[in-house]
Write a protein that holds these residues in place. Structure first.
Motif, PDB file in Angstrom:
ATOM      1  N   SER A   1       0.825  -1.206   0.000  1.00 26.26           N
ATOM      2  CA  SER A   1       0.000   0.000   0.000  1.00 26.26           C
ATOM      3  C   SER A   1       0.860   1.258   0.000  1.00 26.26           C
ATOM      4  O   SER A   1       0.404   2.331   0.387  1.00 26.26           O
ATOM      5  CB  SER A   1      -0.930   0.009   1.221  1.00 26.26           C
ATOM      6  N   GLY A   2       2.105   1.106  -0.414  1.00 28.16           N
ATOM      7  CA  GLY A   2       3.012   2.236  -0.567  1.00 28.16           C
ATOM      8  C   GLY A   2       3.695   2.133  -1.910  1.00 28.16           C
ATOM      9  O   GLY A   2       3.231   1.415  -2.796  1.00 28.16           O
ATOM     10  N   HIS A   3       4.829   2.827  -2.064  1.00 28.21           N
ATOM     11  CA  HIS A   3       5.525   2.736  -3.355  1.00 28.21           C
ATOM     12  C   HIS A   3       6.077   1.327  -3.556  1.00 28.21           C
ATOM     13  O   HIS A   3       6.360   0.608  -2.598  1.00 28.21           O
ATOM     14  CB  HIS A   3       6.644   3.779  -3.445  1.00 28.21           C
ATOM     15  N   LEU A   4       6.172   0.926  -4.810  1.00 26.47           N
ATOM     16  CA  LEU A   4       6.630  -0.419  -5.134  1.00 26.47           C
ATOM     17  C   LEU A   4       8.148  -0.501  -5.131  1.00 26.47           C
ATOM     18  O   LEU A   4       8.851   0.470  -5.433  1.00 26.47           O
ATOM     19  CB  LEU A   4       6.087  -0.836  -6.508  1.00 26.47           C
TER      20      LEU A   4
ATOM     21  N   SER B   1       2.864   3.793   4.089  1.00 24.42           N
ATOM     22  CA  SER B   1       1.635   3.557   3.353  1.00 24.42           C
ATOM     23  C   SER B   1       1.109   4.910   2.883  1.00 24.42           C
ATOM     24  O   SER B   1       1.227   5.911   3.590  1.00 24.42           O
ATOM     25  CB  SER B   1       0.604   2.892   4.280  1.00 24.42           C
ATOM     26  N   THR B   2       0.566   4.950   1.667  1.00 26.94           N
ATOM     27  CA  THR B   2       0.073   6.210   1.104  1.00 26.94           C
ATOM     28  C   THR B   2      -1.387   6.066   0.686  1.00 26.94           C
ATOM     29  O   THR B   2      -1.850   4.953   0.408  1.00 26.94           O
ATOM     30  CB  THR B   2       0.900   6.621  -0.125  1.00 26.94           C
TER      31      THR B   2
ATOM     32  N   GLU C   1      -2.846   6.792  -2.116  1.00 23.16           N
ATOM     33  CA  GLU C   1      -2.957   6.197  -3.451  1.00 23.16           C
ATOM     34  C   GLU C   1      -2.605   4.713  -3.402  1.00 23.16           C
ATOM     35  O   GLU C   1      -3.249   3.870  -4.039  1.00 23.16           O
ATOM     36  CB  GLU C   1      -2.020   6.899  -4.444  1.00 23.16           C
ATOM     37  N   GLY C   2      -1.551   4.390  -2.637  1.00 23.82           N
ATOM     38  CA  GLY C   2      -1.144   3.002  -2.507  1.00 23.82           C
ATOM     39  C   GLY C   2      -2.199   2.153  -1.828  1.00 23.82           C
ATOM     40  O   GLY C   2      -2.390   0.982  -2.181  1.00 23.82           O
ATOM     41  N   GLU C   3      -2.893   2.722  -0.876  1.00 26.85           N
ATOM     42  CA  GLU C   3      -3.928   1.977  -0.169  1.00 26.85           C
ATOM     43  C   GLU C   3      -5.109   1.657  -1.073  1.00 26.85           C
ATOM     44  O   GLU C   3      -5.694   0.565  -0.987  1.00 26.85           O
ATOM     45  CB  GLU C   3      -4.375   2.757   1.069  1.00 26.85           C
TER      46      GLU C   3
ATOM     47  N   ARG D   1      -4.877   1.294  -4.316  1.00 26.38           N
ATOM     48  CA  ARG D   1      -4.362   0.263  -5.234  1.00 26.38           C
ATOM     49  C   ARG D   1      -4.355  -1.096  -4.546  1.00 26.38           C
ATOM     50  O   ARG D   1      -4.781  -2.107  -5.124  1.00 26.38           O
ATOM     51  CB  ARG D   1      -2.950   0.628  -5.676  1.00 26.38           C
ATOM     52  N   GLN D   2      -3.874  -1.141  -3.307  1.00 26.03           N
ATOM     53  CA  GLN D   2      -3.819  -2.400  -2.571  1.00 26.03           C
ATOM     54  C   GLN D   2      -5.206  -3.009  -2.405  1.00 26.03           C
ATOM     55  O   GLN D   2      -5.399  -4.220  -2.593  1.00 26.03           O
ATOM     56  CB  GLN D   2      -3.184  -2.189  -1.190  1.00 26.03           C
TER      57      GLN D   2
END
Length: 411
Positions: free
Chosen positions: A276-279, A297-298, A300-302, A304-305
């Motif tokens: 849920s953060g950068h890859l 965790s960000t 946007e990442g959350e 996406r996750q």
């Protein structure tokens, strides 16, 4: 449920009264209690919270409030827990295993209806320093003894084990000294697998034993074929999918699952993660090589996750060979490599992925309390995912191939 027919069934439930006569025109509340499918996660966080602080502060304890909050979140989704039995952490000092804390934690989980799994019996990493310098025969003797002691000592509470972990790389592992790699180099991969499975099988014939690896290439297929040809009985094939570099997609997963399903054994997704953060950068070969001071965790990442969790779980549960999915972390607090993989943020708050998975496991794939009225024969029709159910609190099951069940209610 059209794409989940291999996971669902329909039975005629007969409702009887205390005189064993069918209860007609009676409203009963039918509710699912547990999935047959193993929705799992690691239970490492509970070792310190339930069993107290261990040697060198390993899996240290915390407040009762944290235990209650974590247990509420964990039990809200999962029914199978993996506990850590890494030799170096379990027995850092020879002859002084961390048995008490692990038994307390395993029993605490089992009392809550959780299936408990031990990980792993044999691995070349996280080894105790006191094994170094010993003769190979002595290392083998101690390894066999450890396997027997664990499987026997925890039988009845833990009857599911990753018998051997990452055997493909075991003989050539070159990231630090350990006593198992030289043993594997000398004896060979198949001999190491045989040792793990046969010692564990003898110690607990009722145990389910998993061959587990992160190497999903043809090398693992060759090992599996060699193991089966050697007559070694394995109960499930373990497949790791730590996706720190991004979700691999439904097409990749389907092809990979089909490759391993051809052996006719259940597939256990033993270690899976989505960030849920950068890859992690794609050029990293060994995930352990990417360790940074902070990996947050960000928002946007959350999002996406959450989306990828739904896609991933749908694809896995939709494949008939998959029997188990074990996620590798409930919370970001103390997560492997510091990566934001959890369903909870480090502060314990729930990410969108938690709700997204709950909508599947305890929503779309779950029968909530549902009033049903019996007909002239005292029956109702129950449709749902295979698992444990109750009618007005009286237990019954819905299993593959089953068409009927009966409950008896008090007057």
């Amino acid at each position: 449920m059209a794409d989940m027919q291999h996971r669902t069934g329909e039975i005629t439930l007969t409702v009887l009264g205390p005189d064993r006569r069918p209860l007609t025109d009676r409203v009963v509340t039918v509710a699912q209690q547990r999935h047959d499918f193993a929705f799992g996660n690691i239970g490492f966080d509970f070792v310190g919270l339930v069993g107290g602080e261990g040697p060198n502060g390993v899996f240290g304890g915390d407040s009762r409030a944290k235990l209650d909050d974590l247990a509420d979140a964990w039990l809200g989704l999962f029914n199978t827990a993996t506990l850590p039995f890494y030799w170096g952490g379990y027995e850092p000092e020879r002859g002084k295993p961390d048995e008490g804390r692990l038994k307390a934690t395993a029993k605490w989980l089992a009392e809550k209806g959780v299936t408990v799994k031990g990980h792993p019996l044999l691995w070349h990493t996280v080894q105790p320093d006191w094994l170094l310098g010993l003769e190979l025969d002595e290392v083998e003797r101690l390894t066999r003894e450890r396997i027997r002691d664990l499987v026997t000592g925890f039988a009845g509470t833990i009857d599911l084990w990753d018998a051997i972990n990452e055997a493909v790389i075991m003989p050539v592992f070159a990231n630090g000294d350990n006593a198992i790699t030289p043993l594997a180099w000398d004896r060979g991969r198949i001999a190491m697998v045989r040792m793990a499975f046969e010692e564990a099988r003898e110690a607990n014939p009722a145990a389910t034993l998993v061959l587990n690896d992160f190497d999903l290439s043809s090398a693992y297929e060759c090992l599996i074929e060699g193991v089966l040809e050697a007559g070694i009985q394995i109960d499930a094939i373990g497949l790791q999918t730590h996706m720190h570099q991004g979700y691999r997609g439904e097409e990749y997963m389907a092809k990979m699952l089909d490759r391993f399903a051809r052996y006719g054994l259940p597939l256990h997704m033993t270690e899976t993660t989505l960030l849920s953060g950068h890859l992690m950068p794609p050029e990293i070969q060994d995930l352990n090589d990417y360790q940074i001071p902070s990996w947050p965790s960000t928002p946007e990442g959350e999002e996406r996750q959450a989306s990828e969790i739904v896609r991933h779980y749908r694809s896995l549960v939709g494949h008939p060979a998959v029997q188990s999915i074990n996620y590798w972390g409930i919370t970001d607090d103390g997560a492997w490599l510091g990566a934001p993989v959890g369903f909870l943020r480090a502060d314990g708050s729930r990410k969108p992925s938690y709700a997204a998975l709950a909508d599947l496991i305890k929503g779309e794939w779950w029968l909530p309390p549902t009033p049903m009225r019996t007909g002239p024969a005292g029956t109702v029709t129950v449709r749902g995912f295979f698992g444990d159910y109750a009618a007005d609190g009286e237990a019954f099951t819905l299993r593959r191939g089953q068409t009927e069940a009966t409950v008896m209610l008090p007057g």
